[in-house]
Design a protein around this motif. Sequence first.
Motif, PDB file in Angstrom:
ATOM      1  N   LEU A 163      40.812  43.373  35.078  1.00  0.00           N
ATOM      2  CA  LEU A 163      39.640  43.091  34.082  1.00  0.00           C
ATOM      3  C   LEU A 163      38.960  41.689  34.480  1.00  0.00           C
ATOM      4  N   PHE A 164      39.569  40.611  34.874  1.00  0.00           N
ATOM      5  CA  PHE A 164      38.741  39.369  34.954  1.00  0.00           C
ATOM      6  C   PHE A 164      37.920  39.384  36.209  1.00  0.00           C
ATOM      7  N   GLY A 165      38.087  40.229  37.078  1.00  0.00           N
ATOM      8  CA  GLY A 165      36.914  40.238  38.013  1.00  0.00           C
ATOM      9  C   GLY A 165      35.764  40.958  37.561  1.00  0.00           C
ATOM     10  N   MET A 166      35.780  41.902  36.398  1.00  0.00           N
ATOM     11  CA  MET A 166      34.929  42.822  35.805  1.00  0.00           C
ATOM     12  C   MET A 166      34.025  41.612  34.770  1.00  0.00           C
ATOM     13  N   LEU A 167      34.899  40.890  34.495  1.00  0.00           N
ATOM     14  CA  LEU A 167      34.500  39.762  33.392  1.00  0.00           C
ATOM     15  C   LEU A 167      33.395  38.758  34.301  1.00  0.00           C
ATOM     16  N   ALA A 168      33.598  38.604  35.566  1.00  0.00           N
ATOM     17  CA  ALA A 168      32.815  37.488  36.193  1.00  0.00           C
ATOM     18  C   ALA A 168      32.136  38.132  37.197  1.00  0.00           C
ATOM     19  N   PRO A 169      31.019  38.938  36.972  1.00  0.00           N
ATOM     20  CA  PRO A 169      30.273  39.517  38.080  1.00  0.00           C
ATOM     21  C   PRO A 169      29.679  38.495  39.003  1.00  0.00           C
ATOM     22  N   GLY A 170      29.922  38.745  40.336  1.00  0.00           N
ATOM     23  CA  GLY A 170      29.299  37.750  41.137  1.00  0.00           C
ATOM     24  C   GLY A 170      29.822  36.119  41.110  1.00  0.00           C
ATOM     25  N   PRO A 172      33.383  35.124  41.853  1.00  0.00           N
ATOM     26  CA  PRO A 172      34.618  35.501  42.196  1.00  0.00           C
ATOM     27  C   PRO A 172      35.462  34.467  41.918  1.00  0.00           C
ATOM     28  N   LEU A 173      35.269  33.195  42.272  1.00  0.00           N
ATOM     29  CA  LEU A 173      36.288  32.105  42.046  1.00  0.00           C
ATOM     30  C   LEU A 173      36.556  31.815  40.342  1.00  0.00           C
ATOM     31  N   ALA A 174      35.597  32.285  39.700  1.00  0.00           N
ATOM     32  CA  ALA A 174      35.926  32.189  38.125  1.00  0.00           C
ATOM     33  C   ALA A 174      36.690  33.225  37.830  1.00  0.00           C
ATOM     34  N   GLY A 175      36.399  34.437  38.095  1.00  0.00           N
ATOM     35  CA  GLY A 175      37.288  35.637  38.101  1.00  0.00           C
ATOM     36  C   GLY A 175      38.744  35.455  38.633  1.00  0.00           C
ATOM     37  N   ALA A 176      38.937  34.844  39.582  1.00  0.00           N
ATOM     38  CA  ALA A 176      40.218  34.691  40.235  1.00  0.00           C
ATOM     39  C   ALA A 176      41.121  33.593  39.508  1.00  0.00           C
ATOM     40  N   THR A 177      40.353  32.745  38.880  1.00  0.00           N
ATOM     41  CA  THR A 177      40.917  31.630  38.327  1.00  0.00           C
ATOM     42  C   THR A 177      41.449  32.223  36.877  1.00  0.00           C
ATOM     43  N   TYR A 178      40.926  32.960  36.287  1.00  0.00           N
ATOM     44  CA  TYR A 178      41.301  33.423  35.093  1.00  0.00           C
ATOM     45  C   TYR A 178      42.559  34.651  35.333  1.00  0.00           C
ATOM     46  N   ALA A 179      42.180  35.299  36.483  1.00  0.00           N
ATOM     47  CA  ALA A 179      43.306  36.024  36.803  1.00  0.00           C
ATOM     48  C   ALA A 179      44.724  35.386  37.077  1.00  0.00           C
ATOM     49  N   GLU A 180      44.622  34.342  37.684  1.00  0.00           N
ATOM     50  CA  GLU A 180      45.894  33.606  38.312  1.00  0.00           C
ATOM     51  C   GLU A 180      46.335  33.134  36.876  1.00  0.00           C
ATOM     52  N   ARG A 181      45.687  32.648  35.879  1.00  0.00           N
ATOM     53  CA  ARG A 181      46.095  31.940  34.700  1.00  0.00           C
ATOM     54  C   ARG A 181      46.974  33.224  33.911  1.00  0.00           C
ATOM     55  N   PHE A 182      46.052  34.248  33.816  1.00  0.00           N
ATOM     56  CA  PHE A 182      46.947  35.294  33.093  1.00  0.00           C
ATOM     57  C   PHE A 182      48.207  35.786  33.781  1.00  0.00           C
ATOM     58  N   ALA A 183      48.055  35.916  35.113  1.00  0.00           N
ATOM     59  CA  ALA A 183      49.173  36.590  35.825  1.00  0.00           C
ATOM     60  C   ALA A 183      50.298  35.405  35.497  1.00  0.00           C
ATOM     61  N   ARG A 184      50.309  34.238  35.518  1.00  0.00           N
ATOM     62  CA  ARG A 184      51.435  33.556  35.315  1.00  0.00           C
ATOM     63  C   ARG A 184      52.024  33.583  33.961  1.00  0.00           C
ATOM     64  N   GLU A 193      49.122  35.796  43.419  1.00  0.00           N
ATOM     65  CA  GLU A 193      47.968  35.799  44.494  1.00  0.00           C
ATOM     66  C   GLU A 193      47.195  37.141  44.453  1.00  0.00           C
ATOM     67  N   ALA A 194      48.188  38.110  44.401  1.00  0.00           N
ATOM     68  CA  ALA A 194      47.397  39.456  44.363  1.00  0.00           C
ATOM     69  C   ALA A 194      46.530  39.494  43.334  1.00  0.00           C
ATOM     70  N   SER A 195      46.977  39.035  42.086  1.00  0.00           N
ATOM     71  CA  SER A 195      45.857  39.027  40.941  1.00  0.00           C
ATOM     72  C   SER A 195      44.694  38.594  41.310  1.00  0.00           C
ATOM     73  N   ALA A 196      44.680  37.319  41.931  1.00  0.00           N
ATOM     74  CA  ALA A 196      43.304  36.585  41.934  1.00  0.00           C
ATOM     75  C   ALA A 196      42.692  37.325  43.408  1.00  0.00           C
ATOM     76  N   PHE A 197      43.273  37.923  44.178  1.00  0.00           N
ATOM     77  CA  PHE A 197      42.626  38.638  45.119  1.00  0.00           C
ATOM     78  C   PHE A 197      41.788  39.835  44.663  1.00  0.00           C
ATOM     79  N   PHE A 198      42.590  40.592  43.750  1.00  0.00           N
ATOM     80  CA  PHE A 198      41.854  41.877  43.405  1.00  0.00           C
ATOM     81  C   PHE A 198      40.894  41.519  42.365  1.00  0.00           C
ATOM     82  N   ALA A 199      40.818  40.527  41.608  1.00  0.00           N
ATOM     83  CA  ALA A 199      39.845  39.987  40.582  1.00  0.00           C
ATOM     84  C   ALA A 199      38.601  39.601  41.374  1.00  0.00           C
ATOM     85  N   THR A 200      38.959  38.844  42.744  1.00  0.00           N
ATOM     86  CA  THR A 200      37.889  38.698  43.672  1.00  0.00           C
ATOM     87  C   THR A 200      37.194  39.666  44.201  1.00  0.00           C
ATOM     88  N   LEU A 201      37.871  40.770  44.578  1.00  0.00           N
ATOM     89  CA  LEU A 201      37.210  42.166  45.117  1.00  0.00           C
ATOM     90  C   LEU A 201      36.345  42.674  43.864  1.00  0.00           C
TER      91      LEU A 201
END
Length: 383
Positions: A163-170, A172-184, A193-201
């Motif tokens: 979801l956090f990659g969808m929320l941060a179009p273009g 990727p660092l913002a999306g990965a930061t959110y994904a990592e926070r919620f992953a924890r 790490e995988a969460s941040a990677f997929f959000a980046t994709l």
Amino acid sequence: MDQRKIALAAAGWIVAVLIIGLTRPEPPPAFQTLPADVYFDKVYGAWKATMLANHSGLQLQGVYIDDPGPPGSFSLLLLDEWSTDDDTHVEWVDLHILETHGLNPTPEQIRDEWVDHLNHDIWVSTRRARDLMDEGLLPPETGFPSNNPDGAWSIDAQLQTELFGMLAPGMPLAGATYAERFARITNSGPAVEASAFFATLYSLAFFDDDVPALIDAARRQTADEAIIAPIVDNVVLWHQQNPDDWRISRQRIRDMYDTDPMWWASRVNFAVTIMALLYGEGEILRTIEIAALAGWDADNTMATAAGLLGLIHGYDNLPEEIVSSTDVYFNEDITGDLPRYDTVTEFARRTQVLAEMMISNAGGTVSQGVYRIPVETQPTRGR
């Protein structure tokens, strides 16, 4: 002109150049544009593809371990309604959290919403995190290895944060930061790490449809010392060595990464998702089939890969099986005040509203149906 005058003139010229250089304003930030209707089409396509892939894989969880499934044995599961499963249920609640408390919810607010709305259809380290909240712990303590030992190896977070990659179009660092926070909230190990990677994709895929290039770009934003870094490198290499037979790469994945306690482990399923994306060559139904037959936590790998390709192609360009699939979503968790029924269309609409907030907060603009999204200038985190 004598030498002294020449030297003074040269010195004055150098000083003038330095003054101009020091006082010259910073160049304005670069932007990339994305029409709002294109954004919606992509996000709707991602959610629709995710729902179909997730539910088509539920009966395959843990079925294929020693060997992959036989060719031709997989078929899509078309239901009258989708229902809560951790691949989508947690993200549905995350949408609610961000809508209710803003883009920077406190640990207490996250805890309160989980207690109200996430009580069923959650498993392993997600279940443990939820139980720890009843004991008074807050995120990220709920994901600490000392409190949640399965979170050091389990998959949970990486199936709950695209979801956090969808929320941060273009962005990727913002999306990965959110994904990592919620992953924890649930994990401490490779799933973070995988969460941040997929959000980046997902974030990058709004502006690039080349899957190998997207994987390479996400890898360059991954630290070399990360657990997942050599996994990406190896799967990419194995694909290059055997581009026509994913089963060879699947065996190498089993030999190297299927060493964690259970089939819902992060590393092996992360590797399978990368493999399916590479061998699927951008064809969404083929990619889903490879992930399904590869095995382990199949519904997760299928959902993550399908969501990315759904985003890349957009709803209007998806196969008829996905386009015509049901729009109905049923909430089986009877606790809390969230609706019993929702729609995939509403998932996408709510995602878009929050994405517009993210774009504005990052210094972009939302005007006349077009998003101007600032290009991130931070250095990559890896090579």
